[in-house]
Design a protein around this motif. Sequence first.
Motif, PDB file in Angstrom:
ATOM      1  N   GLU A 129       0.856  -1.214   0.185  1.00  0.00           N
ATOM      2  CA  GLU A 129      -0.130  -0.055   0.159  1.00  0.00           C
ATOM      3  C   GLU A 129       0.897   1.312   0.069  1.00  0.00           C
ATOM      4  N   LYS A 146      -5.963  -1.854  -5.190  1.00  0.00           N
ATOM      5  CA  LYS A 146      -6.404  -2.269  -3.564  1.00  0.00           C
ATOM      6  C   LYS A 146      -7.290  -3.712  -3.775  1.00  0.00           C
ATOM      7  N   GLN A 150      -6.358  -7.595  -2.622  1.00  0.00           N
ATOM      8  CA  GLN A 150      -6.908  -8.174  -1.677  1.00  0.00           C
ATOM      9  C   GLN A 150      -7.612  -9.478  -2.130  1.00  0.00           C
ATOM     10  N   SER A 156      -4.734  -7.820   3.392  1.00  0.00           N
ATOM     11  CA  SER A 156      -4.915  -6.480   3.302  1.00  0.00           C
ATOM     12  C   SER A 156      -3.511  -6.183   2.483  1.00  0.00           C
TER      13      SER A 156
END
Length: 378
Positions: A129, A146, A150, A156
């Motif tokens: 991230e 994102k 996932q 995450s």
Amino acid sequence: MVGAGFSGAVLGRELANAGHRVTVIDTRNHVAGNCHTERDPDTGVMVHVYGPHIFHTDDTAVWEYVQGFGAFEPYRNRVKATARGQVFSLPINLHTINQFYGKTMNPEEARAFIEAQADTSITNPQTFEEQALRFVGPDLYETFFKGYTQKQWGCSPTELPASILKRLPVRFNYDDNYFKHVHQGMPRDGYTTLVERMLDHPAIELRLNTEFTPELGAGYDHVFWSGPLDGYFGYRLGRLGYRTLDFERVIGDGDLQGCAVMNYGDADVAYTRTTEHKHFSPWEEHEASVLYRESARACTPDDIPYYPIRLVEEKALLGEYVSLAESTQGVTFVGRLGTYRYLDMDVTIREALDTAEAFKTALAAGERPAVFARPPLG
């Protein structure tokens, strides 16, 4: 050779060429491992049974090597992505940026614009991230990376290392070729035929539907193991983590999605991508078509392992298995599963060629062959 994928086939061929007698075994009923291709019975389309594989490399010697076993057709992987109700081009390029933001920027304007979106306070990204936010900013990250990440990894992006995203480029031109390697193509007759030709040698015996046992291995001077590293030891220390894939098959007439690969970035779409396999062989013509919806999940003992997870817990266990392997005689661990690393086909072949040379050199010098083609933790 335990495993009839590229590692076992290339090693087997090279050592057979050097005068060794080689037996190649595989638990499946076909060669080529997860690169296996076959004709779909309903459509006639050449299907990549375990998901698509595009051959791409900058290693000219490897490119020439595989072409020695079959003709390759030119192929460019042009991936699309459905997200937020639109279809975009991947990897993120100038067209993607202009479409997403409703602008008409030139390369330098787009470069400055994206840099303004990026979180420049992140100077040393540690997680996926952080790398994405530093790379493209929150809008493009949340749209394209994102949700997809996932679904792909089951965790995450804050738990994944930044190194995973370094494989994904951003281009400030209109180049939509997913790969940048100088050599790119597809074997005209499929990967399985290619591997069958590698194994077509009088000094090679192929045994399919065959499980490896210690008793079987004891009958040979050396074992090359391309199965799971932990599997060689009966999983005695526990199982290394993998992701596996599920495929939902759809057939129909004509062209079902207009491209080979469509990614789905939205988290509420269960699958990660759809692949329409007739587009992987654009030199062929088929009236019907077959498409697969692809979903990732945690690998169980009964599943086919695809991607090594290699997070902190897995790396600790990997270290224990590496120590165990290094105390073992008469075996060399090779390939994606044997070294618990994500490997493209060209790297797998390069390492198999190098391993064959190193093995011959060790034998000539009266030395012990290396336990690993390449150290898993290197």
